[in-house]
Design an enzyme around this catalytic site. Structure first.
Site, PDB file in Angstrom:
ATOM      1  CB  SER A  38      82.064  33.009  67.136  1.00 49.16           C
ATOM      2  OG  SER A  38      81.000  32.734  67.041  1.00 49.16           O
ATOM      3  CG  ASP A  90      87.204  32.975  68.822  1.00 50.50           C
ATOM      4  OD1 ASP A  90      88.273  33.407  69.031  1.00 50.50           O
ATOM      5  OD2 ASP A  90      86.526  32.199  68.354  1.00 50.50           O
ATOM      6  CG  ASP A 135      90.757  39.368  64.273  1.00 50.58           C
ATOM      7  OD1 ASP A 135      91.807  40.024  63.816  1.00 50.58           O
ATOM      8  OD2 ASP A 135      90.110  38.558  63.843  1.00 50.58           O
ATOM      9  N   GLY A 189      93.223  25.226  66.441  1.00 49.96           N
ATOM     10  CA  GLY A 189      93.787  24.133  67.238  1.00 49.96           C
ATOM     11  C   GLY A 189      93.134  22.761  66.458  1.00 49.96           C
ATOM     12  CG  ASN A 205      91.597  30.156  70.500  1.00 48.40           C
ATOM     13  OD1 ASN A 205      91.956  30.094  71.614  1.00 48.40           O
ATOM     14  ND2 ASN A 205      91.126  31.140  69.728  1.00 48.40           N
ATOM     15  CB  THR A 208      86.211  22.748  63.512  1.00 48.82           C
ATOM     16  OG1 THR A 208      86.271  24.096  63.139  1.00 48.82           O
ATOM     17  CG2 THR A 208      85.617  21.728  62.416  1.00 48.82           C
TER      18      THR A 208
HETATM   19  P1  13P Z   1      88.901  25.852  65.084  1.00 53.24           P
HETATM   20  O1  13P Z   1      87.694  25.660  64.549  1.00 53.24           O
HETATM   21  O2  13P Z   1      90.159  25.297  63.723  1.00 53.24           O
HETATM   22  O3  13P Z   1      89.361  24.478  65.945  1.00 53.24           O
HETATM   23  O4  13P Z   1      89.644  26.966  65.400  1.00 53.24           O
HETATM   24  C1  13P Z   1      89.059  27.396  66.443  1.00 53.24           C
HETATM   25  C2  13P Z   1      89.502  28.753  66.908  1.00 53.24           C
HETATM   26  O5  13P Z   1      90.756  29.284  66.366  1.00 53.24           O
HETATM   27  C3  13P Z   1      88.571  29.825  67.494  1.00 53.24           C
HETATM   28  O6  13P Z   1      89.142  31.030  67.357  1.00 53.24           O
END
Ligand code: 13P
Length: 287
Positions: free
Chosen positions: A49, A84, A105, A209, A229, A232
């Protein structure tokens, strides 16, 4: 090998499985994900990110770390280094820094502007051999300062973006970054089906995800999702393992305070999470 994500995702779409994108934050994260991918012979996408890129002191540092780690650890499976949720400016910075894949994005722009900017990046990425992910319909929740309302994408708009020649498409289907709230309505398979019908062979991307029940993940893959993806969940399992180590007083025993010891349980926890996801997504042995 650092590669574009195009080929691995086309294979995944044709083979009805998904490749995991696991976001990285530092050396430990990167090493844990690369070693697990190699052990399980799975292709992998390392997500970065904008916030994590900044934390790691910039995209050039990230590229050098990932490229050299692949070399020093003898990683032979295909690895894509992917921006990302990139802004227009960050896309160009990562292209220059040597990333092999980019996500633009543009979901918060009016569709005409999303189309125009994505179209320009399709051209640039094609010239340089990079893969490009685009997004229609924002993902809910917050990730590193990127906030989305959690919409369901319009399949016609998805077709407009897919037809520009992107390599993968993230469509909002009620998915959310971070933990899902108790009252979450679940994924909208109606939206996913509508998008899949209009975009054909295009590998679709499922963001957020973490915490999606297994049956929903499997159904999403059946309906054309080829990239999932996860961010978290690795953070949660890393934090829980580190907490346990400290609460058990292990940092106070011998040289338990040595960062290589202190961070080891967290690293093992990331490896276990990545393995669990790769099993669920069906990417093991596909490298
Ligand atoms: P999570 O943090 O909910 O797993 O999402 C990750 C994500 O979509 C990264 O773009």
């Amino acid at each position: 090998m650092l590669v574009s994500a195009k080929e691995m995702l086309q294979k995944a779409k044709a083979g009805h499985y998904a490749v995991g994108q696991f976001n990285i934050n530092n050396l430990e994260w990167t090493k844990a994900i690369l070693l697990t991918s190699e052990e399980l012979k799975s292709p992998v996408i390392l997500g970065v990110s904008e916030g994590a890129g900044k934390y790691m002191t910039g995209y050039k540092t990230v590229t050098a770390m990932v490229k050299n780690m692949i070399d020093e650890l003898n990683i032979t499976v295909p690895v894509a280094l992917h921006l990302d949720h990139g802004s227009y400016e960050a896309c160009y910075k990562c292209i220059e820094a040597g990333f092999s894949s980019i996500m633009f994005d543009g979901s918060h722009y009016p569709i005409e502007e999303n189309v125009a900017k994505t179209k320009e990046l399709v051209q640039v990425c094609a010239e340089k051999g990079l893969s490009l992910e685009a997004e229609v319909g924002s993902i809910g929740g917050e990730e590193d300062g990127v906030v989305g309302a959690g919409e369901c994408a319009d399949p016609q708009e998805c077709k407009m973006i897919a037809d520009l020649g992107v390599d993968m498409l993230a469509a909002g289907i009620g998915n959310i970054h971070g933990k899902y709230p108790e009252n979450w309505a679940g994924l909208s398979f109606e939206t996913l089906d509508g998008v899949q019908q209009l975009t054909g062979d295009m590998p679709l991307v499922l963001h957020g995800g973490t915490g999606i029940p297994e049956d929903m993940i499997k159904k999403a893959i059946d309906l054309g999702v080829s990239k999932i993806n996860v961010n978290t969940e690795c953070q949660l399992t890393f934090a829980a393992a580190t907490r346990k180590y400290i609460e058990e007083g292990k940092d106070l025993q011998g040289k338990g305070y040595d960062p290589r010891k202190l961070l080891a349980p967290g690293v093992e926890a990331i490896k276990a999470t990545v393995k669990e996801k790769m099993e669920l997504f069906g990417s093991i042995g596909k490298a």
